[in-house]
Design a protein around this motif. Structure first.
Motif, PDB file in Angstrom:
ATOM      1  N   ALA A  72       0.828  -1.202   0.000  1.00  0.00           N
ATOM      2  CA  ALA A  72       0.000   0.000   0.000  1.00  0.00           C
ATOM      3  C   ALA A  72       0.861   1.249   0.000  1.00  0.00           C
ATOM      4  O   ALA A  72       0.764   2.107   0.879  1.00  0.00           O
ATOM      5  CB  ALA A  72      -0.939  -0.007   1.205  1.00  0.00           C
ATOM      6  N   TYR A  73       1.728   1.345  -0.977  1.00  0.00           N
ATOM      7  CA  TYR A  73       2.619   2.490  -1.115  1.00  0.00           C
ATOM      8  C   TYR A  73       2.285   3.250  -2.385  1.00  0.00           C
ATOM      9  O   TYR A  73       1.961   2.661  -3.422  1.00  0.00           O
ATOM     10  CB  TYR A  73       4.086   2.034  -1.173  1.00  0.00           C
ATOM     11  N   SER A  74       2.372   4.563  -2.288  1.00  0.00           N
ATOM     12  CA  SER A  74       2.268   5.398  -3.482  1.00  0.00           C
ATOM     13  C   SER A  74       3.673   5.591  -4.064  1.00  0.00           C
ATOM     14  O   SER A  74       4.664   5.225  -3.437  1.00  0.00           O
ATOM     15  CB  SER A  74       1.645   6.754  -3.119  1.00  0.00           C
ATOM     16  N   THR A  75       3.694   6.161  -5.263  1.00  0.00           N
ATOM     17  CA  THR A  75       4.983   6.381  -5.933  1.00  0.00           C
ATOM     18  C   THR A  75       5.077   7.828  -6.397  1.00  0.00           C
ATOM     19  O   THR A  75       4.121   8.364  -6.985  1.00  0.00           O
ATOM     20  CB  THR A  75       5.142   5.449  -7.148  1.00  0.00           C
ATOM     21  N   LEU A  76       6.232   8.447  -6.120  1.00  0.00           N
ATOM     22  CA  LEU A  76       6.500   9.786  -6.620  1.00  0.00           C
ATOM     23  C   LEU A  76       7.620   9.692  -7.641  1.00  0.00           C
ATOM     24  O   LEU A  76       8.740   9.304  -7.326  1.00  0.00           O
ATOM     25  CB  LEU A  76       6.917  10.724  -5.476  1.00  0.00           C
ATOM     26  N   TYR A  77       7.288  10.010  -8.902  1.00  0.00           N
ATOM     27  CA  TYR A  77       8.278   9.991  -9.983  1.00  0.00           C
ATOM     28  C   TYR A  77       8.894  11.377 -10.129  1.00  0.00           C
ATOM     29  O   TYR A  77       8.187  12.349 -10.426  1.00  0.00           O
ATOM     30  CB  TYR A  77       7.616   9.579 -11.299  1.00  0.00           C
ATOM     31  N   PHE A  78      10.220  11.485  -9.902  1.00  0.00           N
ATOM     32  CA  PHE A  78      10.938  12.721 -10.166  1.00  0.00           C
ATOM     33  C   PHE A  78      11.394  12.706 -11.623  1.00  0.00           C
ATOM     34  O   PHE A  78      11.874  11.683 -12.130  1.00  0.00           O
ATOM     35  CB  PHE A  78      12.152  12.862  -9.247  1.00  0.00           C
ATOM     36  N   ASN A  79      11.247  13.845 -12.276  1.00  0.00           N
ATOM     37  CA  ASN A  79      11.565  13.957 -13.702  1.00  0.00           C
ATOM     38  C   ASN A  79      12.947  14.595 -13.883  1.00  0.00           C
ATOM     39  O   ASN A  79      13.118  15.803 -13.704  1.00  0.00           O
ATOM     40  CB  ASN A  79      10.499  14.802 -14.399  1.00  0.00           C
ATOM     41  N   LEU A  80      13.929  13.757 -14.250  1.00  0.00           N
ATOM     42  CA  LEU A  80      15.294  14.256 -14.402  1.00  0.00           C
ATOM     43  C   LEU A  80      15.444  15.161 -15.620  1.00  0.00           C
ATOM     44  O   LEU A  80      16.458  15.842 -15.768  1.00  0.00           O
ATOM     45  CB  LEU A  80      16.274  13.080 -14.474  1.00  0.00           C
ATOM     46  N   ASN A  81      14.433  15.189 -16.488  1.00  0.00           N
ATOM     47  CA  ASN A  81      14.446  16.127 -17.615  1.00  0.00           C
ATOM     48  C   ASN A  81      14.137  17.549 -17.166  1.00  0.00           C
ATOM     49  O   ASN A  81      14.349  18.499 -17.920  1.00  0.00           O
ATOM     50  CB  ASN A  81      13.440  15.709 -18.683  1.00  0.00           C
ATOM     51  N   ASN A  82      13.606  17.672 -15.957  1.00  0.00           N
ATOM     52  CA  ASN A  82      13.215  18.985 -15.452  1.00  0.00           C
ATOM     53  C   ASN A  82      14.434  19.706 -14.861  1.00  0.00           C
ATOM     54  O   ASN A  82      15.132  19.142 -14.014  1.00  0.00           O
ATOM     55  CB  ASN A  82      12.130  18.819 -14.378  1.00  0.00           C
TER      56      ASN A  82
END
Length: 604
Positions: A536-546
């Motif tokens: 029951a974990y959410s995921t935060l995707y960091f965008n290395l293109n930013n």
């Protein structure tokens, strides 16, 4: 020996009139409807005795102000002296049917024996002159609101029929104004098959001379578009966009469903005008069409429905249910016919009343197959019809909720994915039905986490470079049960994307509810939360293109990095329209204070 004695109810006629005016009838205007209805029934009764008979009704107004007199005359069946005693002097008894007067089939409108009393709302005396077609002397009946009446034989013989005299009582002058009487006669009697004439101020006028021939044969209306729309505007009081003929299988109920020229709210209660035996008995009928047909306003004529005592509504019985279903089917069939022969016309109707069309299509697969190409959906390619989206020859994805769509729309659009917003009412039901009806269609539901499948992985060198940073960010967001992924994806302007699994979504909802609950309920919800597994974990995707994410991950300041990771987490929640917990709001506030402090310190 029994002391029991039998008594009769004593009816207070003044009290009855008060009930009629304040509780049963919606307005004193109905006195004219009741008079016109009695005349209609009398003409119907004479027509059954003489099939070649031609009826007519004449209303005459003379005098002015409180001295105004109105006469309503018909050439119907008339009344004998016995009829007068039985039907004019006995409240609640009707000449139209036997004892089972609610359920029994009848050719007449009035069935309750109280209609004539409505005239006491506008007159202190009712005078009836009548001659029965059965013969006998001509009779006069005079009734007063105190419950007394007189009957006498006339020395002269009248023509068969009935003539009713009303003298205007104080404060009732508006109900005798010629213009108002003319409007009410047309309002109630526009569809009557015999002439209704008004004589006032030396001028005689036929009120219903323009009764069209398609009234009894609604299918003829298709070829008379301009005439039908003009007639509808006259009776309904507003111009209409289009119309649909209505007809039940037995031919006893028909009409015209006029398509409103503006979109309406789904919860709008649409009332319709219903004519019983071709005379208006209700302009407030809300239950005569299915609920989904709120985009039309109808003129309906019937000889099979049963009116209530006020004659302003109809009994909710099996017959009404059957009529309602058949009228709804008439609308379905006509829209499908238009789709086959006049697709541009159907497209205009659907664009104007998209919600109504979707409501109908969600219930009827045949109708859905007919109109699905013209249904519009919000998509990552803009607001488009389904037919236009099919022409793009792309795989179609859809979401189940508006929030899901909002969470992924920017990322999906940047990946050139075609995603439809299924969150608005009826949308995902229609899309799921279409995926079954059109097996060749390449369409499936899209979850927010599915968008990440198109993200670009880091190189081995980048994974090694940012390993410690990812581990540090994971630790900073551990208390929120959120794990970190560092990827590259479009659009570059989006620094982070937050996604939830099914279990993490349920857990998040529980935690939010817990905050707003009493201590006892919060304890119960807390126990429920412990049942969720480690998945029951959410995921935060960091965008290395930013560019901002690149600066943060290349920063050497661990405290600033941790705070920035938490701030990007709360920003992703806001961007995804997720409701935030108190703890998350606290992190957002603290982070803002820290960055303001760092910014001020660096400029010192």
């Amino acid at each position: 020996m029994s002391n029991e004695q039998e008594y009769r109810f004593q009816v207070n006629l003044s009290g009855m009139i008060n009930i009629l005016s304040n509780h049963l009838y919606s307005s004193p205007n109905v006195y004219l409807r009741e008079l016109l209805q009695n005349a209609t029934d009398a003409i119907t009764a004479r027509g059954q005795l003489d099939p070649g008979f031609i009826g007519n009704v004449t209303v005459e107004i003379s005098g002015s102000g409180s001295q105004t007199t109105m006469t309503v005359e018909d050439n119907g069946v008339g009344l004998t002296e016995e009829d007068i005693h039985q039907f004019l002097a006995m409240i609640g008894h009707s000449s139209k049917v036997g004892q089972d007067f609610i359920a029994k089939e009848t050719s007449f409108i009035g069935r309750f024996g109280i209609g004539l009393l409505s005239c006491f709302m506008v007159s202190d005396e009712i005078v009836v002159l009548t001659q029965s077609v059965k013969g006998g002397p001509s009779m006069e009946w005079r009734g007063k609101p105190n419950g007394t009446y007189t009957i006498r034989q006339l020395s002269t013989k009248l023509s068969p029929g009935t003539k009713i005299y009303l003298r205007c009582k104080p404060d009732s002058e508006p109900y005798y104004e010629p213009q108002m009487v003319e409007e009410l006669l047309f309002y109630y009697g526009a569809l009557l098959p015999y002439p209704v004439r008004l004589q006032a101020n030396g001028v005689a006028k036929t009120i219903n001379e323009s009764r069209p021939d398609w009234i009894m044969q609604p299918e003829l209306a298709r070829g008379r578009r301009r005439e039908v729309l003009a007639f509808g505007e006259k009776l309904l009081g507003e111009p209409m966009q289009d119309f649909i003929p209505l007809q039940t299988a037995n031919g006893r109920t028909g009409g015209i469903a006029f398509i409103l020229p503006h979109s309406v709210n789904l919860n709008t209660r649409r009332s319709h005008k219903v004519y019983l035996k071709q005379m208006l008995v209700s302009d407030k009928a809300e239950n005569i069409l299915p609920e989904w047909a709120f985009f039309v306003k109808c003129l309906i004529w019937t000889d099979e429905l049963q009116p209530t005592a006020s004659r302003e509504h109809f009994y909710e019985d099996e017959r009404l249910e059957s009529v309602r279903e058949e009228l709804g089917q008439s609308i379905r069939n006509e829209l499908m016919r238009i789709g086959d022969y006049e697709p541009d016309r159907l497209k205009r109707i659907i664009q104007l009343h998209a919600l109504s069309m979707k409501a109908l299509a969600a219930q009827d697969e045949d109708f859905l197959q007919t109109i699905y190409r013209w249904l519009t959906f919000e998509s990552t390619y803009g607001e488009r019809t389904f037919g236009e989206l099919l022409a793009d020859n792309k795989k179609i994805f859809y979401t189940l909720s508006v929030d899901e769509y909002r969470q992924i729309t920017h990322v999906a659009a940047a990946q050139s994915m075609l995603v439809l917003n299924g969150g608005y009412i009826y949308n995902h039901e229609l899309l799921e039905r279409l995926s079954i009806l059109l097996p060749e269609l390449d369409m499936e539901r899209l979850l927010p986490e599915d968008v990440s499948l198109s993200f670009e992985d880091l190189t081995n060198e980048e994974r090694n470079q940012f390993y410690e940073r990812i581990r540090l960010a994971d630790g900073a967001l551990q208390r929120f049960r959120c794990q970190i992924q560092l990827k590259r994806f479009a659009p570059a302007e989006l620094p982070a994307l937050y996604t939830l699994s099914k279990e993490s979504s349920s857990l998040r909802s529980l935690e939010k509810a817990k905050e707003n609950s009493s201590d006892l309920l919060a304890s119960v919800l807390g126990n429920l939360g412990t049942s969720f597994t480690e998945s029951a974990y959410s995921t935060l995707y960091f965008n290395l293109n930013n560019p901002l994410v690149q600066k943060i991950f290349n920063s050497a300041d661990n405290q600033m990095f941790t705070t920035a990771a938490q701030m990007l987490y709360t920003n992703a929640l806001l961007m995804g329209h997720y409701p935030m917990t108190r703890q998350e709001l606290g992190v957002l506030g603290q982070g803002m204070v820290k960055f303001i402090d760092w910014g001020l310190s660096s400029n010192a």
